[in-house]
Motif scaffolding. Structure first.
Motif, PDB file in Angstrom:
ATOM      1  N   ALA A   8     -41.240  41.409  14.787  1.00  0.00           N
ATOM      2  CA  ALA A   8     -40.522  41.480  16.059  1.00  0.00           C
ATOM      3  C   ALA A   8     -39.764  42.801  16.073  1.00  0.00           C
ATOM      4  N   SER A   9     -40.063  43.630  17.060  1.00  0.00           N
ATOM      5  CA  SER A   9     -39.473  44.972  17.142  1.00  0.00           C
ATOM      6  C   SER A   9     -38.657  45.087  18.424  1.00  0.00           C
ATOM      7  N   VAL A  10     -37.425  45.486  18.294  1.00  0.00           N
ATOM      8  CA  VAL A  10     -36.532  45.645  19.440  1.00  0.00           C
ATOM      9  C   VAL A  10     -36.172  47.121  19.573  1.00  0.00           C
ATOM     10  N   VAL A  11     -36.385  47.662  20.763  1.00  0.00           N
ATOM     11  CA  VAL A  11     -36.067  49.071  21.026  1.00  0.00           C
ATOM     12  C   VAL A  11     -34.649  49.160  21.580  1.00  0.00           C
ATOM     13  N   MET A  12     -33.853  50.045  20.990  1.00  0.00           N
ATOM     14  CA  MET A  12     -32.484  50.272  21.446  1.00  0.00           C
ATOM     15  C   MET A  12     -32.456  51.600  22.189  1.00  0.00           C
ATOM     16  N   VAL A  13     -31.982  51.564  23.424  1.00  0.00           N
ATOM     17  CA  VAL A  13     -32.072  52.734  24.299  1.00  0.00           C
ATOM     18  C   VAL A  13     -30.695  53.193  24.757  1.00  0.00           C
ATOM     19  N   SER A  14     -30.659  54.403  25.284  1.00  0.00           N
ATOM     20  CA  SER A  14     -29.449  54.934  25.902  1.00  0.00           C
ATOM     21  C   SER A  14     -29.280  54.295  27.272  1.00  0.00           C
ATOM     22  N   SER A  15     -28.072  53.811  27.568  1.00  0.00           N
ATOM     23  CA  SER A  15     -27.807  53.186  28.860  1.00  0.00           C
ATOM     24  C   SER A  15     -28.172  54.141  30.000  1.00  0.00           C
ATOM     25  N   GLY A  16     -28.911  53.612  30.967  1.00  0.00           N
ATOM     26  CA  GLY A  16     -29.404  54.436  32.073  1.00  0.00           C
ATOM     27  C   GLY A  16     -30.893  54.670  32.010  1.00  0.00           C
ATOM     28  N   TYR A  17     -31.462  54.608  30.789  1.00  0.00           N
ATOM     29  CA  TYR A  17     -32.914  54.765  30.617  1.00  0.00           C
ATOM     30  C   TYR A  17     -33.631  53.653  31.386  1.00  0.00           C
ATOM     31  N   PRO A  18     -34.752  53.901  32.100  1.00  0.00           N
ATOM     32  CA  PRO A  18     -35.560  55.129  32.097  1.00  0.00           C
ATOM     33  C   PRO A  18     -35.113  56.186  33.103  1.00  0.00           C
ATOM     34  N   GLY A  19     -33.928  56.011  33.673  1.00  0.00           N
ATOM     35  CA  GLY A  19     -33.371  57.034  34.549  1.00  0.00           C
ATOM     36  C   GLY A  19     -32.537  58.011  33.745  1.00  0.00           C
ATOM     37  N   GLU A  20     -31.465  58.495  34.329  1.00  0.00           N
ATOM     38  CA  GLU A  20     -30.613  59.475  33.662  1.00  0.00           C
ATOM     39  C   GLU A  20     -29.710  58.796  32.638  1.00  0.00           C
ATOM     40  N   TYR A  21     -29.466  59.492  31.539  1.00  0.00           N
ATOM     41  CA  TYR A  21     -28.616  58.948  30.485  1.00  0.00           C
ATOM     42  C   TYR A  21     -27.922  60.107  29.768  1.00  0.00           C
ATOM     43  N   ILE A  22     -26.839  59.769  29.062  1.00  0.00           N
ATOM     44  CA  ILE A  22     -26.090  60.764  28.280  1.00  0.00           C
ATOM     45  C   ILE A  22     -26.530  60.673  26.832  1.00  0.00           C
ATOM     46  N   LYS A  23     -26.666  61.802  26.162  1.00  0.00           N
ATOM     47  CA  LYS A  23     -27.055  61.810  24.756  1.00  0.00           C
ATOM     48  C   LYS A  23     -26.010  62.543  23.918  1.00  0.00           C
ATOM     49  N   GLY A  24     -26.208  62.522  22.593  1.00  0.00           N
ATOM     50  CA  GLY A  24     -25.281  63.210  21.699  1.00  0.00           C
ATOM     51  C   GLY A  24     -24.291  62.294  21.013  1.00  0.00           C
ATOM     52  N   PHE A  25     -24.521  60.973  21.116  1.00  0.00           N
ATOM     53  CA  PHE A  25     -23.618  60.018  20.480  1.00  0.00           C
ATOM     54  C   PHE A  25     -24.047  59.740  19.037  1.00  0.00           C
ATOM     55  N   SER A  26     -23.072  59.516  18.153  1.00  0.00           N
ATOM     56  CA  SER A  26     -23.365  59.197  16.756  1.00  0.00           C
ATOM     57  C   SER A  26     -23.997  57.817  16.633  1.00  0.00           C
ATOM     58  N   ILE A  27     -24.995  57.720  15.755  1.00  0.00           N
ATOM     59  CA  ILE A  27     -25.688  56.447  15.505  1.00  0.00           C
ATOM     60  C   ILE A  27     -25.211  55.911  14.159  1.00  0.00           C
ATOM     61  N   GLU A  28     -24.671  54.711  14.175  1.00  0.00           N
ATOM     62  CA  GLU A  28     -24.194  54.077  12.947  1.00  0.00           C
ATOM     63  C   GLU A  28     -25.147  52.951  12.553  1.00  0.00           C
ATOM     64  N   ILE A  29     -25.686  53.016  11.334  1.00  0.00           N
ATOM     65  CA  ILE A  29     -26.599  51.986  10.820  1.00  0.00           C
ATOM     66  C   ILE A  29     -26.056  51.517   9.472  1.00  0.00           C
ATOM     67  N   LYS A  30     -25.658  50.269   9.389  1.00  0.00           N
ATOM     68  CA  LYS A  30     -25.131  49.745   8.132  1.00  0.00           C
ATOM     69  C   LYS A  30     -26.254  49.621   7.107  1.00  0.00           C
ATOM     70  N   LYS A  31     -25.903  49.800   5.847  1.00  0.00           N
ATOM     71  CA  LYS A  31     -26.897  49.835   4.779  1.00  0.00           C
ATOM     72  C   LYS A  31     -27.493  48.468   4.440  1.00  0.00           C
TER      73      LYS A  31
END
Length: 415
Positions: free
Chosen positions: A329-352
């Motif tokens: 089961a694969s879940v895609v995490m997207v930038s809010s606004g996709y597939p339209g306009e969205y803001i990028k450049g935010f830090s991605i935090e992934i716990k180990k």
């Protein structure tokens, strides 16, 4: 061996991850790669470059095989140029890539070789397309002829919606030329299925089935995207469906590839619709799908590179693929606004302590930190003995991932 992998998405991260498991592969150069490939073992990101620059890189770095991830360089003829230089490359020729590069070419190919597909009409004149819309029974499907980043297919519920799509595609030219010619197609009601495969131009070996979730919102609402999640295997693809697919779609496809003298050593994607009337082909893609690749490759027990070498040497008829019996089961995490306009450049935090595998799509590595750089930021993949177990694992792990303006569907695997 040194490998050159072209592409920058989640699909390429998954391919790089799978290739890295081959002990004979020493280094995988990713052009340009992303934040995920930058962190993957054996991988090194390089500048994307033009086709000619990639040819020079392959020569200078003694690349054993170049593998092409996305469709655009294939459609532009990268395989033909590498072959002219005597360089080993895995992907279809420019002619064969027209199966994805032009939906009209693709539909004519299907019709010629008896591949079961929806009825259609093609237009490059806006007025004639508008006139045809008045004769249609709705809903209908309108497709841009050329590539449009997974957004060139629209289901129209009525005449007003259809006229707007024709206006957007043919007049406003929102796809920069790809929608100047359109295909207006019969709407098929049923369940979609994705079958990835590998071919040497004489044999096609299908992978296990997958089910993509294309709408951006839960309950399959909202606009189409490049894919918001995927499950594999697809529960709707029974043995009977697979048999019908092989007889009515796969076999006539390989017959057409041979008779058209297409040079095709590469991946081939079949987008299917399972209806009450039978199994129909919606489209070909001349590469692996995204996010299907992320969901399917973790279930593959066979060595991916050995399959690629087998296809390159036209030896697929003597090979088989071994699959894990788990579900993904694969879940895609997207930038809010996709597939339209969205803001990028935010830090991605992934716990180990996450248990699944994260494949980065729209993310870059800056000074050791992952940051969002695209609409579809990452795909989280979990395996389980059942689909339910896999999806529970994925949604449990999602709570351990965070970036500002993050969005994902909550019903992957439920619908």
């Amino acid at each position: 061996m040194n490998i050159l992998l072209i592409g920058s998405g989640g699909r390429e991260h998954a391919i790089a991850w799978k290739l890295s498991q081959n002990p004979k592969i020493e280094k995988i150069y990713c052009a340009p790669g992303n934040g995920g490939t930058a962190l993957e073992k054996k991988c090194q990101n390089i500048k994307e470059g033009s086709i000619e620059e990639l040819i020079n890189f392959a020569k200078e770095n003694k690349i054993h095989m170049t593998i092409v991830g996305p469709e655009e360089p294939l459609i532009k003829g990268i395989v033909d140029r590498f072959n002219e230089e005597g360089l080993r490359i895995f992907g279809p020729s420019k002619k064969a890539a027209s199966l994805e590069g032009s939906k009209n070419f693709s539909k004519e190919f299907m019709k010629k070789y008896g591949v079961l597909t929806a009825e259609y009409a093609t237009f490059n004149d806006k007025d004639k397309a508008m006139e045809y819309l008045n004769k249609c029974t709705y809903p209908i499907v309108i497709k841009a002829d050329g590539i449009a980043g997974g957004k060139g297919v629209v289901i129209c519920g009525n005449l007003k919606e259809a006229e707007k799509v024709i206006e957007d595609f043919m007049v406003k030219d929102i796809f920069n030329g790809s929608g100047k010619k359109v295909i207006i197609e019969e709407f098929l009601e049923g369940v979609e299925a994705s079958i990835l495969s590998i071919t040497d131009g004489e044999t096609i070996i299908p992978f296990i089935s997958a089910k993509d979730h294309k709408k951006v919102l839960d309950n399959d609402k909202g606009p189409n995207t490049g894919g918001m999640g995927v499950i594999a295997p697809n529960p709707f693809v029974t043995d009977g469906v697979m048999k019908e697919f092989i007889e009515n779609i796969l076999k006539p496809t390989i017959k057409g590839i041979k008779e058209e003298n297409m040079e095709y050593k590469g991946f081939l994607f079949f987008g299917l619709m399972i209806t009450r009337k039978g199994i129909y082909l919606l489209e070909y893609n001349v590469r692996l799908g995204d996010p299907e690749t992320q969901g399917v490759l973790p279930l593959m027990e066979s060595d991916l590179y050995e399959l690629i070498e087998g296809a390159y040497n036209k030896n697929l008829k003597n090979l088989q693929i071994k699959w894990n019996r788990s579900h993904s089961a694969s879940v895609v995490m997207v930038s809010s606004g996709y597939p339209g306009e969205y803001i990028k450049g935010f830090s991605i935090e992934i716990k180990k302590d996450i248990t699944g595998k994260v494949f980065i799509g729209g993310g870059v590595l800056e000074k050791g930190n992952l940051k969002t750089s695209g609409g579809r930021v990452l795909t989280l993949v979990s395996l389980g003995d059942s689909l339910e177990e896999a999806r529970i694992c994925s949604y449990k792990d999602i709570k351990k991932i965070n970036f500002e303006n993050m969005y994902y569907r909550r019903d992957i695997g439920l619908i």
